[in-house]
Design a protein around this motif. Structure first.
Motif, PDB file in Angstrom:
ATOM      1  N   SER A 167     -12.997  30.849 -64.840  1.00 18.53           N
ATOM      2  CA  SER A 167     -11.998  29.783 -64.946  1.00 18.53           C
ATOM      3  C   SER A 167     -12.651  28.480 -65.402  1.00 18.53           C
ATOM      4  O   SER A 167     -13.721  28.101 -64.917  1.00 18.53           O
ATOM      5  CB  SER A 167     -11.312  29.562 -63.585  1.00 18.53           C
ATOM      6  N   GLU A 168     -11.990  27.776 -66.331  1.00 20.13           N
ATOM      7  CA  GLU A 168     -12.504  26.494 -66.813  1.00 20.13           C
ATOM      8  C   GLU A 168     -12.414  25.444 -65.708  1.00 20.13           C
ATOM      9  O   GLU A 168     -11.472  25.445 -64.918  1.00 20.13           O
ATOM     10  CB  GLU A 168     -11.717  26.050 -68.045  1.00 20.13           C
ATOM     11  N   ARG A 169     -13.414  24.564 -65.684  1.00 21.06           N
ATOM     12  CA  ARG A 169     -13.495  23.536 -64.632  1.00 21.06           C
ATOM     13  C   ARG A 169     -13.632  22.147 -65.244  1.00 21.06           C
ATOM     14  O   ARG A 169     -14.411  21.931 -66.177  1.00 21.06           O
ATOM     15  CB  ARG A 169     -14.703  23.807 -63.724  1.00 21.06           C
ATOM     16  N   ASP A 170     -12.895  21.196 -64.658  1.00 22.65           N
ATOM     17  CA  ASP A 170     -12.996  19.812 -65.120  1.00 22.65           C
ATOM     18  C   ASP A 170     -14.420  19.293 -64.959  1.00 22.65           C
ATOM     19  O   ASP A 170     -14.933  18.557 -65.809  1.00 22.65           O
ATOM     20  CB  ASP A 170     -12.035  18.919 -64.327  1.00 22.65           C
ATOM     21  N   ALA A 171     -15.066  19.657 -63.850  1.00 21.83           N
ATOM     22  CA  ALA A 171     -16.415  19.166 -63.572  1.00 21.83           C
ATOM     23  C   ALA A 171     -17.447  19.694 -64.572  1.00 21.83           C
ATOM     24  O   ALA A 171     -18.559  19.144 -64.654  1.00 21.83           O
ATOM     25  CB  ALA A 171     -16.824  19.564 -62.153  1.00 21.83           C
ATOM     26  N   LEU A 172     -17.072  20.716 -65.319  1.00 20.85           N
ATOM     27  CA  LEU A 172     -18.000  21.301 -66.301  1.00 20.85           C
ATOM     28  C   LEU A 172     -17.522  21.061 -67.731  1.00 20.85           C
ATOM     29  O   LEU A 172     -17.831  21.831 -68.646  1.00 20.85           O
ATOM     30  CB  LEU A 172     -18.146  22.812 -66.047  1.00 20.85           C
ATOM     31  N   ILE A 192     -16.395  24.269 -80.000  1.00 20.54           N
ATOM     32  CA  ILE A 192     -17.076  23.656 -78.857  1.00 20.54           C
ATOM     33  C   ILE A 192     -17.126  22.149 -79.067  1.00 20.54           C
ATOM     34  O   ILE A 192     -17.635  21.663 -80.082  1.00 20.54           O
ATOM     35  CB  ILE A 192     -18.508  24.205 -78.718  1.00 20.54           C
ATOM     36  N   ALA A 193     -16.612  21.416 -78.095  1.00 24.22           N
ATOM     37  CA  ALA A 193     -16.640  19.954 -78.179  1.00 24.22           C
ATOM     38  C   ALA A 193     -18.068  19.453 -77.951  1.00 24.22           C
ATOM     39  O   ALA A 193     -18.886  20.141 -77.325  1.00 24.22           O
ATOM     40  CB  ALA A 193     -15.704  19.359 -77.128  1.00 24.22           C
ATOM     41  N   PRO A 194     -18.391  18.260 -78.463  1.00 23.00           N
ATOM     42  CA  PRO A 194     -19.756  17.726 -78.307  1.00 23.00           C
ATOM     43  C   PRO A 194     -20.209  17.653 -76.853  1.00 23.00           C
ATOM     44  O   PRO A 194     -21.358  17.994 -76.539  1.00 23.00           O
ATOM     45  CB  PRO A 194     -19.661  16.329 -78.936  1.00 23.00           C
ATOM     46  N   GLU A 195     -19.319  17.223 -75.956  1.00 22.88           N
ATOM     47  CA  GLU A 195     -19.713  17.112 -74.554  1.00 22.88           C
ATOM     48  C   GLU A 195     -19.950  18.504 -73.937  1.00 22.88           C
ATOM     49  O   GLU A 195     -20.795  18.660 -73.048  1.00 22.88           O
ATOM     50  CB  GLU A 195     -18.665  16.343 -73.736  1.00 22.88           C
ATOM     51  N   GLN A 196     -19.234  19.497 -74.421  1.00 22.43           N
ATOM     52  CA  GLN A 196     -19.460  20.868 -73.951  1.00 22.43           C
ATOM     53  C   GLN A 196     -20.795  21.406 -74.464  1.00 22.43           C
ATOM     54  O   GLN A 196     -21.540  22.065 -73.732  1.00 22.43           O
ATOM     55  CB  GLN A 196     -18.320  21.778 -74.412  1.00 22.43           C
ATOM     56  N   SER A 197     -21.095  21.103 -75.710  1.00 19.85           N
ATOM     57  CA  SER A 197     -22.371  21.525 -76.283  1.00 19.85           C
ATOM     58  C   SER A 197     -23.539  20.916 -75.524  1.00 19.85           C
ATOM     59  O   SER A 197     -24.554  21.585 -75.266  1.00 19.85           O
ATOM     60  CB  SER A 197     -22.429  21.131 -77.764  1.00 19.85           C
ATOM     61  N   ARG A 198     -23.385  19.638 -75.136  1.00 22.94           N
ATOM     62  CA  ARG A 198     -24.445  18.987 -74.363  1.00 22.94           C
ATOM     63  C   ARG A 198     -24.601  19.643 -73.003  1.00 22.94           C
ATOM     64  O   ARG A 198     -25.719  19.817 -72.503  1.00 22.94           O
ATOM     65  CB  ARG A 198     -24.147  17.489 -74.223  1.00 22.94           C
ATOM     66  N   VAL A 211     -23.493  24.906 -61.068  1.00 21.85           N
ATOM     67  CA  VAL A 211     -22.645  26.051 -60.714  1.00 21.85           C
ATOM     68  C   VAL A 211     -22.719  26.320 -59.214  1.00 21.85           C
ATOM     69  O   VAL A 211     -21.700  26.616 -58.567  1.00 21.85           O
ATOM     70  CB  VAL A 211     -23.071  27.297 -61.521  1.00 21.85           C
ATOM     71  N   ILE A 212     -23.903  26.227 -58.627  1.00 25.16           N
ATOM     72  CA  ILE A 212     -24.041  26.451 -57.183  1.00 25.16           C
ATOM     73  C   ILE A 212     -23.253  25.398 -56.402  1.00 25.16           C
ATOM     74  O   ILE A 212     -22.613  25.707 -55.381  1.00 25.16           O
ATOM     75  CB  ILE A 212     -25.530  26.433 -56.787  1.00 25.16           C
ATOM     76  N   ALA A 213     -23.270  24.162 -56.864  1.00 27.22           N
ATOM     77  CA  ALA A 213     -22.513  23.100 -56.187  1.00 27.22           C
ATOM     78  C   ALA A 213     -21.017  23.398 -56.228  1.00 27.22           C
ATOM     79  O   ALA A 213     -20.306  23.214 -55.227  1.00 27.22           O
ATOM     80  CB  ALA A 213     -22.808  21.758 -56.846  1.00 27.22           C
ATOM     81  N   LEU A 214     -20.543  23.896 -57.366  1.00 26.80           N
ATOM     82  CA  LEU A 214     -19.132  24.258 -57.471  1.00 26.80           C
ATOM     83  C   LEU A 214     -18.803  25.444 -56.572  1.00 26.80           C
ATOM     84  O   LEU A 214     -17.737  25.508 -55.964  1.00 26.80           O
ATOM     85  CB  LEU A 214     -18.780  24.592 -58.924  1.00 26.80           C
ATOM     86  N   ALA A 215     -19.730  26.393 -56.495  1.00 28.32           N
ATOM     87  CA  ALA A 215     -19.510  27.558 -55.638  1.00 28.32           C
ATOM     88  C   ALA A 215     -19.424  27.135 -54.173  1.00 28.32           C
ATOM     89  O   ALA A 215     -18.607  27.676 -53.411  1.00 28.32           O
ATOM     90  CB  ALA A 215     -20.640  28.568 -55.847  1.00 28.32           C
ATOM     91  N   ALA A 216     -20.253  26.196 -53.776  1.00 25.17           N
ATOM     92  CA  ALA A 216     -20.207  25.702 -52.398  1.00 25.17           C
ATOM     93  C   ALA A 216     -18.869  25.044 -52.105  1.00 25.17           C
ATOM     94  O   ALA A 216     -18.297  25.218 -51.012  1.00 25.17           O
ATOM     95  CB  ALA A 216     -21.358  24.724 -52.166  1.00 25.17           C
ATOM     96  N   LEU A 217     -18.337  24.301 -53.056  1.00 25.50           N
ATOM     97  CA  LEU A 217     -17.018  23.691 -52.881  1.00 25.50           C
ATOM     98  C   LEU A 217     -15.934  24.763 -52.803  1.00 25.50           C
ATOM     99  O   LEU A 217     -14.969  24.631 -52.042  1.00 25.50           O
ATOM    100  CB  LEU A 217     -16.719  22.734 -54.034  1.00 25.50           C
ATOM    101  N   GLU A 218     -16.106  25.811 -53.602  1.00 24.11           N
ATOM    102  CA  GLU A 218     -15.136  26.920 -53.585  1.00 24.11           C
ATOM    103  C   GLU A 218     -15.076  27.578 -52.219  1.00 24.11           C
ATOM    104  O   GLU A 218     -14.010  27.914 -51.719  1.00 24.11           O
ATOM    105  CB  GLU A 218     -15.544  27.946 -54.644  1.00 24.11           C
ATOM    106  N   VAL A 219     -16.222  27.774 -51.623  1.00 22.49           N
ATOM    107  CA  VAL A 219     -16.276  28.418 -50.310  1.00 22.49           C
ATOM    108  C   VAL A 219     -15.728  27.486 -49.228  1.00 22.49           C
ATOM    109  O   VAL A 219     -15.054  27.914 -48.282  1.00 22.49           O
ATOM    110  CB  VAL A 219     -17.736  28.818 -49.976  1.00 22.49           C
ATOM    111  N   ALA A 220     -15.993  26.207 -49.369  1.00 19.00           N
ATOM    112  CA  ALA A 220     -15.541  25.224 -48.379  1.00 19.00           C
ATOM    113  C   ALA A 220     -14.051  24.981 -48.445  1.00 19.00           C
ATOM    114  O   ALA A 220     -13.414  24.583 -47.451  1.00 19.00           O
ATOM    115  CB  ALA A 220     -16.288  23.902 -48.560  1.00 19.00           C
ATOM    116  N   ASP A 221     -13.421  25.244 -49.607  1.00 20.18           N
ATOM    117  CA  ASP A 221     -12.006  25.013 -49.775  1.00 20.18           C
ATOM    118  C   ASP A 221     -11.224  26.097 -49.030  1.00 20.18           C
ATOM    119  O   ASP A 221     -11.365  27.291 -49.350  1.00 20.18           O
ATOM    120  CB  ASP A 221     -11.645  25.057 -51.258  1.00 20.18           C
ATOM    121  N   PRO A 222     -10.388  25.748 -48.064  1.00 20.76           N
ATOM    122  CA  PRO A 222      -9.662  26.759 -47.294  1.00 20.76           C
ATOM    123  C   PRO A 222      -8.678  27.557 -48.131  1.00 20.76           C
ATOM    124  O   PRO A 222      -8.272  28.660 -47.752  1.00 20.76           O
ATOM    125  CB  PRO A 222      -8.946  25.939 -46.218  1.00 20.76           C
ATOM    126  N   ASP A 223      -8.265  27.012 -49.285  1.00 20.63           N
ATOM    127  CA  ASP A 223      -7.350  27.736 -50.143  1.00 20.63           C
ATOM    128  C   ASP A 223      -8.095  28.763 -50.969  1.00 20.63           C
ATOM    129  O   ASP A 223      -7.488  29.579 -51.608  1.00 20.63           O
ATOM    130  CB  ASP A 223      -6.600  26.764 -51.074  1.00 20.63           C
TER     131      ASP A 223
END
Length: 223
Positions: A167-172, A192-198, A211-223
């Protein structure tokens, strides 16, 4: 003059035979001197001929080795041998267990023991059970980075894990965690947009940490 002429005259078998039976009329010392000179000359000429022959053989051998080396270099580096192509995108296909074994060379026991810890599987479409493995996770350096992310997601189901990665993420910058982890876009992604290429060009460790930081948020999210 007479002595010089005799000295330059070659030694004959008759002279030698006469010397042996004691009937040689000339100076025996001079005859033996000429014999010695003839022998030395013969040996010298023979050595020069032998060395010249060996030099030619050596040169021919070196030339042959050089020709073979040149042929090998041309064969290995020439247009006839394709250079290995680097993967430019991530596949969107899914592999069956048999395909994973074929492509990776791992054993069946390793495959099933590693599911959800080293890689992950999903339920094949139109089926209620079974395993299919998203092929992107076996590309490039992904196998060495994926286990740390799966360790964080260990309480999530197979469907949730797959949804997280694709899934696409705003943070990425609207990239998916799978793309950021691999540093490559999915093959069905458009421009690919320039910011995505960077983002995709960041060092491996930086991308993995995101990615690990996002995964930690995913696990912490009760939904």
């Amino acid at each position: 003059m007479e002595l010089t002429t005799k000295r330059n005259k070659g030694v004959t078998k008759t002279d030698l035979l006469a010397l042996v039976v004691g009937q040689y009329s000339g100076d025996p010392a001079m005859l033996l001197d000429r014999v010695a000179q003839d022998l030395l000359k013969g040996v010298s000429d023979g050595l020069r001929t032998s060395l010249a022959k060996k030099d030619k053989e050596l040169l021919a051998s070196e030339a042959t080795r050089e020709a073979v080396a040149a042929s090998l270099a041309e064969m290995l580096l020439g247009d006839g041998v394709p250079e290995p192509q680097e993967t430019q995108s991530l596949p969107v296909s899914r592999w069956s267990p048999e395909e994973v074994l074929k492509h990776t060379g791992m054993s069946k026991s390793t495959l099933y023991r590693g599911d959800h810890t080293k890689f992950y599987s999903v339920i094949p479409p139109t089926m209620q059970n079974g395993r299919a493995y998203p092929a992107w996770q076996f590309v490039g350096d992904v196998p060495s980075h994926l286990p740390k992310v799966l360790e964080v997601l260990n309480r999530k189901s197979r469907i949730q894990v797959n949804s997280f990665f694709v899934s696409e993420r705003d943070a990425l910058n609207e990239l998916s965690p799978a793309e950021v982890l691999a540093g490559l876009p999915f093959e069905d992604r458009g421009a690919i947009a320039p910011e995505q290429s960077r983002m995709l060009s960041l060092p491996e460790k930086v991308r993995q940490d995101k990615v690990i930081a996002l995964a930690a948020l995913e696990v912490a999210d009760p939904d």
